[in-house]
Motif scaffolding. Sequence first.
Motif, PDB file in Angstrom:
ATOM      1  N   ARG A 164       0.844  -1.203   0.000  1.00  0.00           N
ATOM      2  CA  ARG A 164       0.000   0.000   0.000  1.00  0.00           C
ATOM      3  C   ARG A 164       0.877   1.251   0.000  1.00  0.00           C
ATOM      4  O   ARG A 164       0.507   2.288   0.554  1.00  0.00           O
ATOM      5  CB  ARG A 164      -0.896  -0.011   1.239  1.00  0.00           C
ATOM      6  CG  ARG A 164      -1.798  -1.223   1.357  1.00  0.00           C
ATOM      7  CD  ARG A 164      -2.986  -1.146   0.432  1.00  0.00           C
ATOM      8  NE  ARG A 164      -3.846  -0.018   0.776  1.00  0.00           N
ATOM      9  CZ  ARG A 164      -4.789   0.463  -0.028  1.00  0.00           C
ATOM     10  NH1 ARG A 164      -4.973  -0.049  -1.222  1.00  0.00           N
ATOM     11  NH2 ARG A 164      -5.542   1.467   0.369  1.00  0.00           N
TER      12      ARG A 164
ATOM     13  N   LYS B 244      -0.209   4.863  -0.485  1.00  0.00           N
ATOM     14  CA  LYS B 244      -0.952   5.563   0.555  1.00  0.00           C
ATOM     15  C   LYS B 244      -0.041   6.216   1.591  1.00  0.00           C
ATOM     16  O   LYS B 244      -0.518   6.919   2.479  1.00  0.00           O
ATOM     17  CB  LYS B 244      -1.899   4.590   1.261  1.00  0.00           C
ATOM     18  CG  LYS B 244      -3.059   4.116   0.401  1.00  0.00           C
ATOM     19  CD  LYS B 244      -3.992   5.274   0.062  1.00  0.00           C
ATOM     20  CE  LYS B 244      -5.207   4.800  -0.700  1.00  0.00           C
ATOM     21  NZ  LYS B 244      -6.140   5.934  -1.009  1.00  0.00           N
TER      22      LYS B 244
ATOM     23  N   LEU C 144     -11.263  -2.757   3.682  1.00  0.00           N
ATOM     24  CA  LEU C 144      -9.850  -2.711   4.042  1.00  0.00           C
ATOM     25  C   LEU C 144      -9.044  -3.474   2.994  1.00  0.00           C
ATOM     26  O   LEU C 144      -8.895  -4.693   3.082  1.00  0.00           O
ATOM     27  CB  LEU C 144      -9.629  -3.313   5.431  1.00  0.00           C
ATOM     28  CG  LEU C 144      -8.279  -3.044   6.085  1.00  0.00           C
ATOM     29  CD1 LEU C 144      -8.123  -1.554   6.409  1.00  0.00           C
ATOM     30  CD2 LEU C 144      -8.123  -3.872   7.357  1.00  0.00           C
TER      31      LEU C 144
ATOM     32  N   LEU D 176      -3.049  -7.265   4.187  1.00  0.00           N
ATOM     33  CA  LEU D 176      -3.393  -6.974   5.577  1.00  0.00           C
ATOM     34  C   LEU D 176      -2.248  -7.330   6.521  1.00  0.00           C
ATOM     35  O   LEU D 176      -2.424  -7.247   7.747  1.00  0.00           O
ATOM     36  CB  LEU D 176      -4.655  -7.745   5.977  1.00  0.00           C
ATOM     37  CG  LEU D 176      -5.886  -7.510   5.085  1.00  0.00           C
ATOM     38  CD1 LEU D 176      -7.096  -8.238   5.646  1.00  0.00           C
ATOM     39  CD2 LEU D 176      -6.174  -6.020   4.930  1.00  0.00           C
TER      40      LEU D 176
ATOM     41  N   ASN E 137      -1.998  -2.901   5.537  1.00  0.00           N
ATOM     42  CA  ASN E 137      -3.095  -2.480   6.416  1.00  0.00           C
ATOM     43  C   ASN E 137      -3.231  -3.441   7.599  1.00  0.00           C
ATOM     44  O   ASN E 137      -4.148  -4.252   7.652  1.00  0.00           O
ATOM     45  CB  ASN E 137      -4.412  -2.440   5.636  1.00  0.00           C
ATOM     46  CG  ASN E 137      -4.616  -1.127   4.916  1.00  0.00           C
ATOM     47  OD1 ASN E 137      -4.115  -0.095   5.338  1.00  0.00           O
ATOM     48  ND2 ASN E 137      -5.354  -1.156   3.817  1.00  0.00           N
TER      49      ASN E 137
ATOM     50  N   GLY F 137      -2.870   0.003  11.801  1.00  0.00           N
ATOM     51  CA  GLY F 137      -3.770   1.133  11.986  1.00  0.00           C
ATOM     52  C   GLY F 137      -3.183   2.173  12.920  1.00  0.00           C
ATOM     53  O   GLY F 137      -1.979   2.189  13.208  1.00  0.00           O
TER      54      GLY F 137
ATOM     55  N   ASP G 139       0.476   6.447  13.122  1.00  0.00           N
ATOM     56  CA  ASP G 139       0.316   5.494  12.027  1.00  0.00           C
ATOM     57  C   ASP G 139       1.240   4.292  12.206  1.00  0.00           C
ATOM     58  O   ASP G 139       2.435   4.381  11.951  1.00  0.00           O
ATOM     59  CB  ASP G 139       0.614   6.208  10.702  1.00  0.00           C
ATOM     60  CG  ASP G 139       0.630   5.276   9.503  1.00  0.00           C
ATOM     61  OD1 ASP G 139       0.060   4.171   9.592  1.00  0.00           O
ATOM     62  OD2 ASP G 139       1.216   5.668   8.471  1.00  0.00           O
TER      63      ASP G 139
ATOM     64  N   ASN H 276       1.062   1.426  10.511  1.00  0.00           N
ATOM     65  CA  ASN H 276       1.361   0.735   9.258  1.00  0.00           C
ATOM     66  C   ASN H 276       2.712   1.144   8.689  1.00  0.00           C
ATOM     67  O   ASN H 276       3.325   0.398   7.936  1.00  0.00           O
ATOM     68  CB  ASN H 276       0.267   1.021   8.223  1.00  0.00           C
ATOM     69  CG  ASN H 276      -1.066   0.425   8.603  1.00  0.00           C
ATOM     70  OD1 ASN H 276      -1.122  -0.567   9.321  1.00  0.00           O
ATOM     71  ND2 ASN H 276      -2.148   1.038   8.146  1.00  0.00           N
TER      72      ASN H 276
END
Length: 303
Positions: free
Chosen positions: A32, A35, A68, A72, A92, A95, A120, A122
């Motif tokens: 991710r 992001k 989501l 993960l 993810n 969190g 954060d 992640n």
Amino acid sequence: MAEPPTPAAFAQLLRDEGVTVVEVSDWQDHNRNHKGPWGPVHGVMIHHTVTKGTARTVEICRDGHDALPGPLCHGVIAKDGRVHLVGYGRANHAGLGDGDVLAAVIADRTAPVDNEADTDGNRYFYGFECENLGDGHDPWPAAQLEAIERVAAAICRHHGWDPLSVIGHLEWQPGKVDPRGFTMDWMRGKVADRLKVDKPTTPLPAPRRPVVDLSKLVNAAKTNPKMAARTVTYSGVKTVEAALVDAGYLAKTYLDGHYGTTTVAAYAAWQRHLGYSGTAADGIPGKTSLSKLGKRYGFDVVA
């Protein structure tokens, strides 16, 4: 600052610690990162999945869901001790959590009780999801617990971290309970003991795959109560039923080892999933459909 190793180096450091690694499709580039950044990394976070069945668990952790998106986590630690790598980069899994906990992890000191969600996670943690229902009753097999220990020790060894860098999701984000079924203090103790070993110990033995005899299975399938006056039991029926549970076509395995009407219906659904129809989807296993089921859900087939 601790920067993550390359994906290849990461997989190798786990193997060097004796971890049985399964590389899932494009895990090296699945992340991710669009992001936000991943790194510098400061710790390892352990979770439980609240799922049942390794194949389904790996799929969920790789792909995520509408609310989501995946990945993960970076790795799924299965009940048999295998570690399935599903992503590398931002994932993810953590969190928002307590910045005071992060500061303690960085300083190698005991973390305070988490009471904020202002940082954060992640970005700063490796994340590992462990296959477990998280209900306090689902068992944690020895092979799985040892794999958690080895994974955490491997990463700590690589970065020169103290075991206090290994935390549970429940220690990071208020309201979380995972992992449930063992304490993180106990796991950190196991990691500390392993880090005292100068060189990693021998690998965990690879789990032995079950073998299903196609002719015996077909014999059992063709003699279920709706097809014949007698029933035939065969231990491989339970192996196939477990795979059908994993695939989502059967609610549970049965103890008797005979191929009942519920199993016939579940296997027919698997055949239809493969594109068969009519009499070709009659619930009686064929070599091709059974081999595909075994390849995906962990058993070998002999004719």
